[in-house]
Design a protein around this motif. Sequence first.
Motif, PDB file in Angstrom:
ATOM      1  N   PHE A  37      37.247   8.560  36.908  1.00 11.29           N
ATOM      2  CA  PHE A  37      36.555   8.148  38.126  1.00 11.29           C
ATOM      3  C   PHE A  37      35.397   9.092  38.430  1.00 11.29           C
ATOM      4  CE2 PHE A  37      35.750   8.003  42.644  1.00 11.29           C
ATOM      5  CZ  PHE A  37      35.888   6.661  42.985  1.00 11.29           C
ATOM      6  N   GLY A  38      35.606  10.394  38.179  1.00 17.48           N
ATOM      7  CA  GLY A  38      34.602  11.369  38.585  1.00 17.48           C
ATOM      8  C   GLY A  38      33.713  11.917  37.498  1.00 17.48           C
ATOM      9  N   VAL A  39      34.101  11.810  36.214  1.00 20.78           N
ATOM     10  CA  VAL A  39      33.393  12.551  35.177  1.00 20.78           C
ATOM     11  C   VAL A  39      31.980  12.040  34.919  1.00 20.78           C
ATOM     12  CG1 VAL A  39      34.218  11.161  33.218  1.00 20.78           C
ATOM     13  CG2 VAL A  39      33.684  13.583  32.886  1.00 20.78           C
ATOM     14  N   PHE A  40      31.715  10.752  35.131  1.00 19.28           N
ATOM     15  CA  PHE A  40      30.397  10.199  34.836  1.00 19.28           C
ATOM     16  C   PHE A  40      29.467  10.174  36.051  1.00 19.28           C
ATOM     17  CE2 PHE A  40      33.060   8.067  31.557  1.00 19.28           C
ATOM     18  CZ  PHE A  40      32.421   8.577  30.442  1.00 19.28           C
ATOM     19  N   ILE A  41      29.968  10.531  37.225  1.00 20.81           N
ATOM     20  CA  ILE A  41      29.145  10.450  38.436  1.00 20.81           C
ATOM     21  C   ILE A  41      27.928  11.361  38.337  1.00 20.81           C
ATOM     22  CG2 ILE A  41      29.092  11.012  40.892  1.00 20.81           C
ATOM     23  CD1 ILE A  41      31.948   9.995  41.109  1.00 20.81           C
ATOM     24  N   TRP A  42      28.159  12.618  37.974  1.00 22.05           N
ATOM     25  CA  TRP A  42      27.047  13.570  37.945  1.00 22.05           C
ATOM     26  C   TRP A  42      26.028  13.242  36.848  1.00 22.05           C
ATOM     27  CZ3 TRP A  42      25.171  16.102  41.633  1.00 22.05           C
ATOM     28  CH2 TRP A  42      24.373  17.235  41.459  1.00 22.05           C
ATOM     29  N   PRO A  43      26.427  12.914  35.622  1.00 23.14           N
ATOM     30  CA  PRO A  43      25.417  12.560  34.611  1.00 23.14           C
ATOM     31  C   PRO A  43      24.585  11.336  34.987  1.00 23.14           C
ATOM     32  CG  PRO A  43      27.514  13.007  33.558  1.00 23.14           C
ATOM     33  CD  PRO A  43      27.782  12.960  35.022  1.00 23.14           C
ATOM     34  N   ILE A  44      25.164  10.332  35.618  1.00 26.16           N
ATOM     35  CA  ILE A  44      24.442   9.101  35.917  1.00 26.16           C
ATOM     36  C   ILE A  44      23.576   9.243  37.163  1.00 26.16           C
ATOM     37  CG2 ILE A  44      24.700   6.648  36.486  1.00 26.16           C
ATOM     38  CD1 ILE A  44      25.385   7.394  33.586  1.00 26.16           C
ATOM     39  N   LEU A  94      32.467  -0.414  31.610  1.00 23.11           N
ATOM     40  CA  LEU A  94      33.736  -1.137  31.576  1.00 23.11           C
ATOM     41  C   LEU A  94      33.896  -1.898  30.262  1.00 23.11           C
ATOM     42  CD1 LEU A  94      36.312  -2.143  32.944  1.00 23.11           C
ATOM     43  CD2 LEU A  94      34.947  -3.934  34.042  1.00 23.11           C
ATOM     44  N   CYS A  95      32.823  -2.532  29.807  1.00 24.51           N
ATOM     45  CA  CYS A  95      32.888  -3.279  28.542  1.00 24.51           C
ATOM     46  C   CYS A  95      33.121  -2.348  27.357  1.00 24.51           C
ATOM     47  CB  CYS A  95      31.598  -4.071  28.341  1.00 24.51           C
ATOM     48  SG  CYS A  95      31.375  -5.447  29.495  1.00 24.51           S
ATOM     49  N   ALA A 133      35.900   4.467  35.869  1.00 22.82           N
ATOM     50  CA  ALA A 133      34.489   4.870  35.816  1.00 22.82           C
ATOM     51  C   ALA A 133      33.616   3.872  36.559  1.00 22.82           C
ATOM     52  CB  ALA A 133      34.043   5.002  34.368  1.00 22.82           C
ATOM     53  N   ALA A 134      33.853   2.569  36.363  1.00 22.27           N
ATOM     54  CA  ALA A 134      33.079   1.542  37.063  1.00 22.27           C
ATOM     55  C   ALA A 134      33.267   1.651  38.571  1.00 22.27           C
ATOM     56  CB  ALA A 134      33.499   0.152  36.574  1.00 22.27           C
ATOM     57  N   ALA A 135      34.509   1.872  39.002  1.00 20.07           N
ATOM     58  CA  ALA A 135      34.765   2.042  40.427  1.00 20.07           C
ATOM     59  C   ALA A 135      34.061   3.282  40.973  1.00 20.07           C
ATOM     60  CB  ALA A 135      36.273   2.134  40.671  1.00 20.07           C
TER      61      ALA A 135
END
Length: 468
Positions: free
Chosen positions: A288-295, A118-119, A420-422
């Motif tokens: 919202f969804g793009v970073f879920i799998w990498p993280i 978020l920052c 992304a944070a959510a």
Amino acid sequence: MADNWRHTGSGTALHAGQVFVNPAIRKHIDSQEGVTGWQNKRPHEADPGQRAFNVVEAGIATSASARRIRTYYAQALILFNVYGVPLSFGPYLEYYHTTLLPTTTLWSLSLIVAIQMLCIFAAPYPIWILYHRWPKQRRIMVFTSLLAVVGAHGSLIFCKTHLEIMLLQGLLMGCGLGALFTLGTLFLGSHYKFNLPMASWISASGGFAGALVHTATAWQLLRRDQWKAANAVSLGVAIVTLLAAFFLAKHSERGNVQLDVRAPQSLRAIFLEKGALWFVIGYILVFFGVFIWPIYVVLILSHAPAFLWPDAGAWTLLAMLGTAFFASPVCANVHFRRHLPPVASFSAACVFAGVSVITPAWVPQFWFSVGCGAAYGVALGAILTLHIKVVAVFHPLHGVWHPDMPVRGALMMALGGIAAAAGFVTTAVLLEKKKNGSKIVAILAIVCLMLGGMMIAGVRWWRRKGFL
């Protein structure tokens, strides 16, 4: 648009349609598509409405100044950390959850990367204001941001509690990385008369190179329970890369040429433009969804129902970042963009990313996961390289520059950071509370990516009255 340029201490003002280029080679950027092309036009045949800063940039085709080349490398080293640090959080999250902080809830641990992301994405607008308000303090701003990132890395060596890690690795490091990202883009953009949409994809592959290095370091050291060593190595990498970037980055010598930058008359009016609301919703869904799998891939594959060794998730993540490293410069290449414009590439990448999650979610086997991770990386490289350009293309007046462009871009990045944070927190709650949490998370990511990508493509078609 000629009135949007102002020169201080310059002998001759630029006006739209004037040409100061090598007559043998002329660079033309179509104001409708934003796609770079080459035309061998005689001066009197030039489009009368063509913006002067696009014409002047024909110099890139013949030679590049030493200052610009140095800034290319500086931006690559900055993105080495800006993208590299958050995209390498997967091994850290798995280590926090299973070893360092086993009694802390997963949603609380997800706040670390949520705050950091978020920052990073919320920094552009305030940093842009400071950059133009205090032009003589720009290098001080870069050095202060550098100290924030280095200080956060160094202080993590001595941290043991969740609150300390969240404040340092989340808040402080996120603010420092976000400021560096904005300042690096502005320094590089000064060499292109602040055509930030074009400058935003330059050196983007450096970010994925950094993600590979940071991920490999974290994986090899955390699997041996060497928490302090992992942070010490990250500290050393940050010091070397960011100090080099600090000394390499050079503002354009034509810094007396500035753009008339202003905010839109009403932020509410942006959402009332034709199709803009649907574009914003699609953009939010994608982030919202793009970073879920990498993280979360390391954590998901090492827990039920997959129960693979964490190494399987690490190899999947490395394969993902490796293909993203090669995909990033390809999708930004001028020849590629002639055949597949940025919005089309971005939308196709979102749909392809959603498809790539299906197999490892329902067939959690090592080689399936690695292969689909590599496929996902192709889409990830395109999405993170083109997302600022996509926002610029959706300006209602078309063109490659408008005075409110930085505010629009900053607003969309902030919304993307919130989304992304959510997504991180929602994923953590589902994994922790639901029996089939991993499949629910996969479905959520698939729906968000595919629906978001199709909405953006649909709005583009709606505006242009033609397919993409």
